[in-house]
Design an enzyme around this catalytic site. Structure first.
Site, PDB file in Angstrom:
ATOM      1  N   ASP A   1      -4.064  -7.943   2.942  1.00 17.04           N
ATOM      2  CA  ASP A   1      -3.958  -7.514   1.676  1.00 17.04           C
ATOM      3  C   ASP A   1      -5.008  -7.521   0.658  1.00 17.04           C
ATOM      4  O   ASP A   1      -6.267  -7.788   1.167  1.00 17.04           O
ATOM      5  CB  ASP A   1      -3.301  -9.439   1.446  1.00 17.04           C
ATOM      6  CG  ASP A   1      -2.641  -9.046   0.413  1.00 17.04           C
ATOM      7  OD1 ASP A   1      -2.006  -8.230  -0.632  1.00 17.04           O
ATOM      8  OD2 ASP A   1      -2.531  -9.444  -0.988  1.00 17.04           O
TER       9      ASP A   1
ATOM     10  N   ASN B   1       1.724   2.326   6.413  1.00 17.99           N
ATOM     11  CA  ASN B   1       0.404   2.585   5.188  1.00 17.99           C
ATOM     12  C   ASN B   1      -0.366   3.539   5.956  1.00 17.99           C
ATOM     13  O   ASN B   1      -1.163   2.451   7.073  1.00 17.99           O
ATOM     14  CB  ASN B   1       0.275   1.522   4.468  1.00 17.99           C
ATOM     15  CG  ASN B   1      -1.183   2.315   4.180  1.00 17.99           C
ATOM     16  OD1 ASN B   1      -1.929   3.408   3.893  1.00 17.99           O
ATOM     17  ND2 ASN B   1      -1.230   1.687   2.516  1.00 17.99           N
TER      18      ASN B   1
END
Length: 204
Positions: free
Chosen positions: A75, A10
């Site tokens: 996360d 990402n």
């Protein structure tokens, strides 16, 4: 030179991580840049659990490739009080496995349609797991408090950013209505990275 493999591809996350952990002599590589593939099943019931799953899988991929590198995994997600903490660890797939940002945001707005403005409080949460070359683990957590708006606003962010109105901006702007640098200064990932940097710096 110390190499850190970031367990993501990402671009948004990578840019923020590189900016925050700018220790001299450190270089950061995504999984793809390191020539690695790691896609473990993220089936933990907490952000920390999923971050640890990704960190350990990336560390195993590093070892299997015969490389020497630390790894960093994160996360993160959105926790809405009126929804008992949902979407939580399911934030990226709230509207289903094939859902995208638009679908996720649409579902969230639908779920909160009858919730009054004063009860739409929420927070973004980010947990980071850094695993050094010798397996030593450092965990850091960051949050940002705010509320969920009634319509998407702004084009600077991604995910739930166009709906999230942080308290840090006085309730006037969403995370998608400010430049990336301003977002990083208050964001959950930015706060987690600053906490991680402090922990790592104290160990150097």
């Amino acid at each position: 030179m110390k190499t850190v493999v970031i367990a993501t591809n990402n671009a948004h996350k990578v840019s923020e991580i590189r900016s925050a952990l700018n220790f001299e002599g450190w270089e950061f590589k995504t999984l793809a840049e390191a020539g690695l593939v790691s896609a473990p099943v993220e089936d933990a019931d907490s952000f920390e659990g999923n971050a640890r799953i990704k960190a350990r899988a990336a560390a195993e991929a590093v070892r299997a490739a015969g490389l020497t590198a630390a790894v960093l995994a994160d996360d993160s997600g959105l926790a809405v009080d009126a929804l008992d903490g949902a979407p939580g660890v399911y934030s990226s797939r709230y509207a289903g496995a094939d859902g995208d940002d638009g679908a996720n945001n649409a579902k969230l707005l639908a779920e909160l349609a009858a919730v009054p403005d004063g009860e739409r409080t929420a927070r973004f949460v980010c947990t980071l797991v850094f695993m050094d070359e010798d397996g030593t683990e450092t965990v850091a957590r960051g949050t940002i408090e705010g509320a969920i708006g009634r319509e998407a606003r702004g084009s600077e962010g991604f995910g739930y950013d166009p709906l999230f109105i942080p308290d840090a901006f006085g309730g006037a702007l969403t995370l998608a209505e400010v430049p990336q640098a301003r977002k990083n200064a208050v964001s959950h990932r930015g706060n987690a990275l600053r906490a991680l940097r402090d922990s790592l710096a104290s160990d150097r």
